[in-house]
Design a protein around this motif. Structure first.
Motif: not given
Length: 269
Positions: A179, A187, A190-191, A194-198, A201, A214, A218
């Motif tokens: 990445t 952290t 998640d970066a 994770s699916l996050g708000k958008s 991932p 999904k 997760t």
């Protein structure tokens, strides 16, 4: 050992010599010559390859004695633990390889470097079961190369505590490489996962087109966080003597880490 064993077959002598004179991990030519001299063993082919040289030395001595007692003595001297004080992993590697061969004559090299009686194998499968080490079991399970790249030395040293640490670190290092994110721990996970708000991932293990997919994404993220919490963080902070990791637990951890790496092999970016 008690009474001498019957003479070993040529194949057994050759296989034992092949381990001790392995090109990459065996005794040097000088070490072989010194041991033969110390033990009063003839050196019929001193200019041959190491394997052929040691094989012929074993054959000549067994023909003279009509038993493999002096070959066993050679193994004991070659496996004397003090020789491996700076490379304990090499002791384990040779021990494992010798034991798979010696199983066919009912012997094994113990942790003291001595040759002792053991279960006799009749088939290749029996020999593998008798001599199986953690390293062999990981290979049998086709453990991901990234796991072995990070912790093979610790496994050979039987440093289970540090093998867990290095194995779990391999996941976080790979996430950083894939990445470009420089973070760590939850952290970083998640970066990267994770699916996050958008809902998209950085590294997707599937198409994320259904709720099941999904949830799977997760689940992998949570698994990586859990591995970090269970093994990486405590192992990094606790004294080694306060952490006991059994053979079974080590295999389970490394198998889980291997599975994570396989899922990362097929990610979409």
């Amino acid at each position: 050992m008690a009474a001498p064993q019957p003479a070993w077959s040529y194949a057994t002598l050759k296989e034992v010599a092949a381990v001790l004179a392995d090109t990459a991990d065996g005794l040097t030519g000088k070490e072989i010559g010194n041991l033969l001299l110390r033990l009063g063993m003839a050196d019929p082919l001193p200019t041959a390859t190491k394997r052929d040289r040691l094989t012929e030395a074993f054959v000549a001595r067994q023909n003279k004695d009509s038993n493999p007692r002096r070959i066993i003595t050679f193994i004991v001297h070659a496996m004397e633990p003090v020789r491996y004080r700076d490379r304990p992993e090499l002791f384990t590697l040779r021990q494992d390889r010798l034991n798979e061969r010696l199983a066919f004559v009912g012997l094994h090299v113990n942790d003291k470097g001595q040759v002792a009686r053991g279960t006799r194998a009749q088939t290749l499968d029996e020999a593998a079961r008798i001599a199986t080490s953690i390293r062999d079991e990981l290979q049998r399970r086709k453990t991901h190369s990234e796991v072995l790249r990070y912790c093979s030395v610790e496994v050979l040293k039987r440093a289970h505590f540090h093998a867990c640490l290095e194995a779990t670190k391999s996941i976080f290092d790979r996430l950083r490489t894939m990445t470009g994110v420089s973070g760590d721990g939850a952290t970083l996970v998640d970066a990267a996962l994770s699916l996050g708000k958008s809902g998209t991932p950085a590294l997707a293990i599937n198409s994320l087109s259904t709720q099941t997919e999904k949830d799977e994404q997760t689940g992998l993220a949570n698994l990586v966080k859990g591995l970090g919490g269970l093994y990486r963080n405590p192992t990094a902070h606790d004294p080694r003597l306060n952490r006991s990791v059994s053979d079974e637990e080590l295999l389970e951890v490394l198998t889980m880490v291997s599975m994570v790496h396989r899922r990362l092999d097929g990610v979409r970016r």
